[in-house]
Design an enzyme around this catalytic site. Structure first.
Site, mmCIF file in Angstrom:
data_model
loop_
_atom_site.group_PDB
_atom_site.id
_atom_site.type_symbol
_atom_site.label_atom_id
_atom_site.label_comp_id
_atom_site.label_asym_id
_atom_site.label_seq_id
_atom_site.Cartn_x
_atom_site.Cartn_y
_atom_site.Cartn_z
ATOM 1 N N CYS A 135 -62.442 -10.933 -41.796
ATOM 2 C CA CYS A 135 -63.354 -9.882 -42.274
ATOM 3 C C CYS A 135 -63.271 -8.627 -41.408
ATOM 4 O O CYS A 135 -63.312 -7.515 -41.914
ATOM 5 C CB CYS A 135 -64.802 -10.364 -42.272
ATOM 6 S SG CYS A 135 -65.150 -11.676 -43.453
ATOM 7 N N CYS A 139 -72.802 -15.058 -39.160
ATOM 8 C CA CYS A 139 -71.429 -15.000 -39.667
ATOM 9 C C CYS A 139 -70.841 -16.404 -39.779
ATOM 10 O O CYS A 139 -70.213 -16.757 -40.768
ATOM 11 C CB CYS A 139 -70.544 -14.172 -38.740
ATOM 12 S SG CYS A 139 -70.344 -12.458 -39.210
ATOM 13 N N CYS A 159 -85.708 -15.763 -14.591
ATOM 14 C CA CYS A 159 -86.722 -14.891 -13.996
ATOM 15 C C CYS A 159 -88.127 -15.465 -14.188
ATOM 16 O O CYS A 159 -88.924 -15.517 -13.254
ATOM 17 C CB CYS A 159 -86.671 -13.501 -14.624
ATOM 18 S SG CYS A 159 -85.807 -12.277 -13.626
#
Lengths: 281, 109
Positions: free
Chosen positions: A100, A134, A242
Site C-alpha cells: 500500500c 493496518c 515514570c
C-alpha cells in the site's frame, strides 16, 4: 603565550564544571545532513515555559555524539530490521506494508502528526494503534504487542523517515477532549512521592535528580534507544516507568489514559523536530 | 544461526597512499553471555561472536578475541594505514559456527 595558558585553564575549569553534564547549547545535525530543531519557542498552549528543548540537549557529549551519525546510532539497527519487515508479506491478505505504502520514505511526515484523531474509528490513535489498524484491517495479520519489539522497530522506521520535520499534533477539534484529559493527567500528582509529570519536567528540567539530569520529558525522540537497557523503548513504557517511580500503581501501556497523555505530551513538543530513534541514557 | 545478524562496515571509498583512515564496524548480535537465566530459571546458553578479524589484501590488520562480557551489537573502530588500493575483508566468528563476512574496496591514489 600567557593568554594561551589562561585560555587553557579556563577551558579546563569549564570542563570540570560541566564535563559530566550536557552541552545545552549544542546543535544537532544528523549525518551532516538532517538539521534537527532541539530548542524552539514553546507552543501557545504552554503557559509555564517559554522555550522547549529536546531531551538530546541534556545528555552527555558522548551520548549526544551517538545520534549525529546513523552508523553510530544503535537505534538504526532496529530500523534496518523494520525495513526488512516492511517489504515482507504477513497475514491472510498476503500483503506487506510495501503493497500500500510503497517505500518507507513515502511515510515522511506521518510520525510528526501522531497521535491524531481517526475519523473512521472515532478515536484518537497513536502511531502504534494505526500500525495495528493496518495489520488487522488491511493485512489480516495479528496485532503486534504494544511497545513490543516488532512495533517499536516499525515505529523507529517511521520516525526515522520523518527526522527533521517539526512535531505538529492537532489539539483542537475532535481530539480536544482527549488532549484535555492528557493535560489533567500531566498535572495530577501520583504515588507515595506525590509527584506529577510537571514537578520534574516543567518545574525542574535542567536540574539534577540525584545523578540524572532532568529533561523536559519531550517525546519527539521516541522510540528511544537507551544505553541502560540496550534496546528501543516506547513512549508509553517510559510513562509507565515514570509513574512507577512516583511509587504509584501505573496505568497500562496502551490504556486510554496513556493515549491521552501521549497526545498531550506530544503537543508540548510541537515545533521540535522528530528525531527518533534517538539515543539516551 | 543467531537471529537478525547483519554486519555493517564503513570504509572511506578513497585515500592517498600512506594515509591513516578510520574504519568502523558494527554487527547486530545479541551476545548472550551464558550467565543469565530465563523466566523459568534455566540458564540461557552462551551465544556470542568470539572472534573478529580484518585483513587488507590478505594481510592481517586486526584480530580480536571476544569474551562474554562484551555487550550486544559489538562495535569496533580502528585506524589503518593504507599503502595501496585493495580490499578489506571483515570476518566475524559466531559460537554456533556461523561465519559472517563483508568486504570493502578502497582506491588509493
Amino acid at each position: 603565550m600567557k593568554l594561551l595558558i589562561k585560555g587553557g585553564i579556563v577551558s579546563a575549569a569549564l570542563f570540570a564544571a560541566f564535563g559530566a553534564n550536557a552541552d545545552e547549547e549544542a546543535s544537532l545535525v544528523i549525518n551532516e545532513d538532517i538539521e534537527i530543531t532541539v530548542r524552539t519557542d514553546a507552543p501557545a498552549h504552554l503557559d509555564n515555559m517559554r522555550t522547549i528543548y529536546s531531551g538530546w540537549v541534556y545528555r552527555s557529549d558522548e551520548t549526544q555524539a551517538l545520534q549525529m551519525d546513523d552508523f553510530e546510532n544503535p537505534g538504526m539497527i532496529f530500523v534496518d530490521d523494520a525495513i526488512d519487515v516492511w517489504a515482507s508479506a504477513d497475514g491472510s491478505e498476503g500483503k506487506g506494508c510495501v503493497d500500500c505504502h510503497n517505500e518507507p520514505a513515502s511515510m515522511a511526515g506521518v510520525r510528526a502528526t501522531y497521535p491524531k484523531w481517526n475519523e473512521e474509528a472515532g478515536e484518537v490513535r497513536t502511531l502504534a494503534m494505526q500500525v495495528n489498524g493496518c495489520r488487522t484491517e488491511r493485512m489480516g495479520a495479528e496485532e503486534w504487542k504494544y511497545d513490543g519489539s516488532d512495533m517499536l522497530n516499525m515505529e523507529a522506521l517511521l520516525a526515522s523517515v520523518s527526522r527533521g520535520m517539526p512535531v505538529n499534533v492537532a489539539i483542537d477539534g475532535p481530539a480536544q477532549s482527549t488532549w484535555e484529559m492528557g493535560k489533567e493527567l500531566y498535572y495530577t500528582r501520583t504515588g507515595q512521592l506525590d509527584l506529577s509529570c510537571a514537578n520534574c519536567h516543567e518545574d525542574n528540567y535542567g536540574n539534577n535528580i540525584r545523578a540524572d539530569h532532568l529533561s523536559q520529558g519531550q517525546i519527539n525522540g521516541f522510540p528511544t534507544y537507551r544505553l541502560k537497557n540496550a534496546k528501543l523503548n516506547g513512549v508509553q513504557s517510559r510513562f509507565r516507568g515514570c509513574v512507577r517511580d512516583t511509587r504509584a500503581e501505573t496505568y497500562a501501556v496502551g490504556s486510554d489514559e496513556f493515549i491521552a497523555l501521549e497526545l498531550y505530551v506530544a503537543s508540548r513538543g510541537n515545533g521540535l523536530s522528530v528525531e527518533g530513534p534517538s539515543v539516551r541514557n | 544461526m543467531a537471529e537478525n545478524v547483519k554486519p555493517r562496515v564503513r570504509v572511506p571509498r578513497d585515500a592517498t597512499a600512506g594515509e591513516t583512515i578510520i574504519i568502523k564496524t558494527l554487527i547486530s548480535h545479541k551476545m548472550e553471555s551464558g550467565q543469565r537465566k530465563d523466566d523459568d530459571g534455566n540458564v540461557i546458553p552462551r551465544s556470542i561472536i568470539n572472534r573478529f578479524t580484518c585483513t587488507f589484501n590478505g594481510e592481517s590488520v586486526i584480530d580480536v578475541a571476544m569474551e562474554p562480557a562484551i555487550s550486544t551489537n559489538p562495535y569496533f573502530e580502528f585506524e589503518v594505514t593504507v599503502p595501496e588500493s585493495g580490499t578489506f575483508e571483515f570476518t566475524w566468528y559466531d559460537d554456533d559456527g556461523d561465519i559472517y563476512t563483508d568486504t570493502k574496496e578502497i582506491a588509493v591514489s
